[in-house]
Design an enzyme around this catalytic site. Structure first.
Site, PDB file in Angstrom:
ATOM      1  N   GLN A 175       0.845  -1.199   0.000  1.00  0.00           N
ATOM      2  CA  GLN A 175       0.000   0.000   0.000  1.00  0.00           C
ATOM      3  C   GLN A 175       0.884   1.255   0.000  1.00  0.00           C
ATOM      4  O   GLN A 175       0.384   2.361  -0.105  1.00  0.00           O
ATOM      5  CB  GLN A 175      -0.910   0.020   1.225  1.00  0.00           C
ATOM      6  CG  GLN A 175      -1.853  -1.165   1.312  1.00  0.00           C
ATOM      7  CD  GLN A 175      -2.567  -1.215   2.641  1.00  0.00           C
ATOM      8  OE1 GLN A 175      -3.612  -0.575   2.839  1.00  0.00           O
ATOM      9  NE2 GLN A 175      -2.009  -1.970   3.567  1.00  0.00           N
ATOM     10  N   HIS A 208      -1.497   1.199  -4.207  1.00  0.00           N
ATOM     11  CA  HIS A 208      -1.956   2.598  -4.128  1.00  0.00           C
ATOM     12  C   HIS A 208      -1.101   3.494  -5.006  1.00  0.00           C
ATOM     13  O   HIS A 208      -0.953   4.680  -4.743  1.00  0.00           O
ATOM     14  CB  HIS A 208      -1.936   3.087  -2.670  1.00  0.00           C
ATOM     15  CG  HIS A 208      -3.017   2.460  -1.845  1.00  0.00           C
ATOM     16  ND1 HIS A 208      -3.009   2.458  -0.461  1.00  0.00           N
ATOM     17  CD2 HIS A 208      -4.116   1.755  -2.201  1.00  0.00           C
ATOM     18  CE1 HIS A 208      -4.075   1.817  -0.024  1.00  0.00           C
ATOM     19  NE2 HIS A 208      -4.760   1.368  -1.051  1.00  0.00           N
ATOM     20  N   CYS A 255       0.684  14.667 -15.273  1.00  0.00           N
ATOM     21  CA  CYS A 255       0.041  15.956 -15.574  1.00  0.00           C
ATOM     22  C   CYS A 255      -1.471  15.789 -15.639  1.00  0.00           C
ATOM     23  O   CYS A 255      -1.975  14.896 -16.327  1.00  0.00           O
ATOM     24  CB  CYS A 255       0.550  16.477 -16.928  1.00  0.00           C
ATOM     25  SG  CYS A 255      -0.310  17.974 -17.462  1.00  0.00           S
ATOM     26  N   GLY A 274       2.849  -4.364   8.889  1.00  0.00           N
ATOM     27  CA  GLY A 274       2.836  -2.911   9.020  1.00  0.00           C
ATOM     28  C   GLY A 274       1.621  -2.214   8.458  1.00  0.00           C
ATOM     29  O   GLY A 274       1.715  -1.076   7.983  1.00  0.00           O
ATOM     30  N   GLU A 302       1.032  -3.660  17.120  1.00  0.00           N
ATOM     31  CA  GLU A 302      -0.343  -3.548  17.630  1.00  0.00           C
ATOM     32  C   GLU A 302      -1.271  -4.525  16.911  1.00  0.00           C
ATOM     33  O   GLU A 302      -1.075  -4.792  15.714  1.00  0.00           O
ATOM     34  CB  GLU A 302      -0.882  -2.121  17.357  1.00  0.00           C
ATOM     35  CG  GLU A 302      -0.046  -0.995  17.963  1.00  0.00           C
ATOM     36  CD  GLU A 302      -0.069  -1.025  19.492  1.00  0.00           C
ATOM     37  OE1 GLU A 302       0.924  -0.607  20.103  1.00  0.00           O
ATOM     38  OE2 GLU A 302      -1.073  -1.533  20.054  1.00  0.00           O
ATOM     39  N   ALA A 329       8.550  -4.660  12.178  1.00  0.00           N
ATOM     40  CA  ALA A 329       9.060  -5.466  11.059  1.00  0.00           C
ATOM     41  C   ALA A 329      10.582  -5.448  11.017  1.00  0.00           C
ATOM     42  O   ALA A 329      11.235  -6.453  10.715  1.00  0.00           O
ATOM     43  CB  ALA A 329       8.500  -4.907   9.750  1.00  0.00           C
TER      44      ALA A 329
HETATM   45  N1  APR Z   1       6.671  -2.513  11.968  1.00  0.00           N
HETATM   46  C1  APR Z   1       5.469  -2.965  11.544  1.00  0.00           C
HETATM   47  N2  APR Z   1       4.302  -2.305  11.768  1.00  0.00           N
HETATM   48  C2  APR Z   1       4.376  -1.149  12.448  1.00  0.00           C
HETATM   49  C3  APR Z   1       5.595  -0.612  12.930  1.00  0.00           C
HETATM   50  C4  APR Z   1       6.773  -1.359  12.657  1.00  0.00           C
HETATM   51  N3  APR Z   1       7.989  -0.932  13.077  1.00  0.00           N
HETATM   52  N4  APR Z   1       5.318   0.568  13.574  1.00  0.00           N
HETATM   53  C5  APR Z   1       3.984   0.748  13.495  1.00  0.00           C
HETATM   54  N5  APR Z   1       3.411  -0.272  12.827  1.00  0.00           N
HETATM   55  C6  APR Z   1       2.004  -0.475  12.470  1.00  0.00           C
HETATM   56  C7  APR Z   1       0.998   0.287  13.255  1.00  0.00           C
HETATM   57  O1  APR Z   1       0.648  -0.428  14.453  1.00  0.00           O
HETATM   58  C8  APR Z   1      -0.191   0.339  12.274  1.00  0.00           C
HETATM   59  O2  APR Z   1      -1.004  -0.810  12.424  1.00  0.00           O
HETATM   60  O3  APR Z   1       1.861  -0.014  11.138  1.00  0.00           O
HETATM   61  C9  APR Z   1       0.487   0.298  10.906  1.00  0.00           C
HETATM   62  C10 APR Z   1       0.416   1.616  10.149  1.00  0.00           C
HETATM   63  O4  APR Z   1      -0.926   1.844   9.850  1.00  0.00           O
HETATM   64  P1  APR Z   1      -1.324   3.039   8.846  1.00  0.00           P
HETATM   65  O5  APR Z   1      -0.562   4.253   9.194  1.00  0.00           O
HETATM   66  O6  APR Z   1      -2.826   3.086   8.842  1.00  0.00           O
HETATM   67  O7  APR Z   1      -0.781   2.571   7.427  1.00  0.00           O
HETATM   68  P2  APR Z   1      -1.499   1.673   6.346  1.00  0.00           P
HETATM   69  O8  APR Z   1      -2.164   0.510   6.979  1.00  0.00           O
HETATM   70  O9  APR Z   1      -0.482   1.405   5.306  1.00  0.00           O
HETATM   71  O10 APR Z   1      -2.625   2.656   5.721  1.00  0.00           O
HETATM   72  C11 APR Z   1      -3.367   2.149   4.642  1.00  0.00           C
HETATM   73  O11 APR Z   1      -4.399   4.307   4.312  1.00  0.00           O
HETATM   74  O12 APR Z   1      -4.312   6.598   4.222  1.00  0.00           O
HETATM   75  C12 APR Z   1      -4.290   5.447   3.477  1.00  0.00           C
HETATM   76  O13 APR Z   1      -3.354   5.316   1.346  1.00  0.00           O
HETATM   77  C13 APR Z   1      -3.009   5.330   2.701  1.00  0.00           C
HETATM   78  O14 APR Z   1      -1.901   3.303   2.013  1.00  0.00           O
HETATM   79  C14 APR Z   1      -2.444   3.990   3.127  1.00  0.00           C
HETATM   80  C15 APR Z   1      -3.672   3.275   3.686  1.00  0.00           C
END
Ligand code: APR
Length: 248
Positions: free
Chosen positions: A102, A120, A128, A188, A216, A233
């Protein structure tokens, strides 16, 4: 944790058809902020105001000023971390076939994974909004916002904004990878954004083992995933690879 690493290594050792679904969490150790949780972009800004198609069309200068310019600088400085490198090693060992990400930071490709589905889109290119021409982000002059194409059209990241469709080829390939895999590592991601968050359920329905790597729990934990390894990770992947290499 040791027992979980051993359990995950045993599952991975037995397959040549593993797939990873990754999210922003894997890139935090590379200096790229997540979207949700501590330090998350959406804790500071409303994504509908700076990361939606409407925002891009109504006020592109603000989207560039608030979101894109900083992201450009952060991604340009970022390097793959031990989490990305671990997934690349899993591919080199013939265990991992595909990374569905993502993320738009291109770090999986730079780590060495050769089959990466950018669910994504990507931040590596700008497009453009007038003539559709693409230009590499690193070549864009962002001293004047929003940057413009030679045709005068406004440039935008070749990434999927809220309110936009997932690129068709990415959607189809990701669904097929989820259907065919024997193990899915979910690394992640908060697993709250669709349709990416439905891919682990598809894998599980087809009988795959679903293993989460995340400090989490998520909505998948205890429902879709077989188990969660509750750590980052960048910590877990090196331990997992060490366990696998010790079994060779
Ligand atoms: N290793 C693995 N996971 C981790 C770490 C780490 N070191 N640190 C934090 N996390 C976890 C958090 O607990 C959380 O569950 O990574 C996750 C990040 O979540 P988001 O910020 O929501 O990211 P993501 O799941 O990729 O979001 C999905 O939402 O806004 C849109 O397009 C955007 O692609 C994105 C999509």
């Amino acid at each position: 944790m040791r027992e979980l690493i051993t359990r995950a290594a045993a599952r991975l050792q037995a397959t040549r058809r593993a797939v990873a679904l990754t999210g922003a969490g894997i890139s935090i150790a590379s200096g790229i902020p997540p979207f949700r949780g501590p330090g998350g972009l959406w804790e500071k800004y409303d994504p509908m105001e700076i990361a939606s198609l409407d925002a891009l069309l109504s006020d592109p200068a603000r989207v560039w000023k608030v979101l894109v310019k900083d992201l450009k600088a952060v991604i340009e400085r970022a390097r793959p971390n031990a989490g990305h490198l671990g997934l690349a090693r899993l591919e080199a060992l013939g265990i991992l076939q595909t990374v569905i990400t993502q993320n738009i930071d291109g770090l999986h490709q730079r780590a060495g994974n050769t089959d990466v589905i950018e669910f994504h889109g990507t931040f590596a290119w700008q497009r453009c909004m007038g003539c559709g021409a693409r230009i590499e982000t690193q070549r864009v002059d962002d001293s004047v916002l929003p940057p413009r194409c030679a045709c005068g059209g406004i440039l935008r990241p070749d990434a999927v904004f809220f309110g936009e469709m997932i690129p068709c080829d990415a959607l189809l390939r990701a669904r097929e990878a989820a259907e065919r895999c024997e193990v899915m590592l979910v690394v992640g991601t908060s697993a709250v954004v669709q349709p990416a968050a439905s891919l682990p359920g598809i894998a599980r329905q087809r009988g795959a083992a679903v293993i989460e790597i995340n400090p989490e729990p998520t909505p998948l934990t205890g429902v879709v995933s077989d188990f969660l390894i509750p750590a980052g990770a960048d910590q877990v992947l090196p331990l997992l690879l060490a366990e696998l290499e010790s079994r060779r």
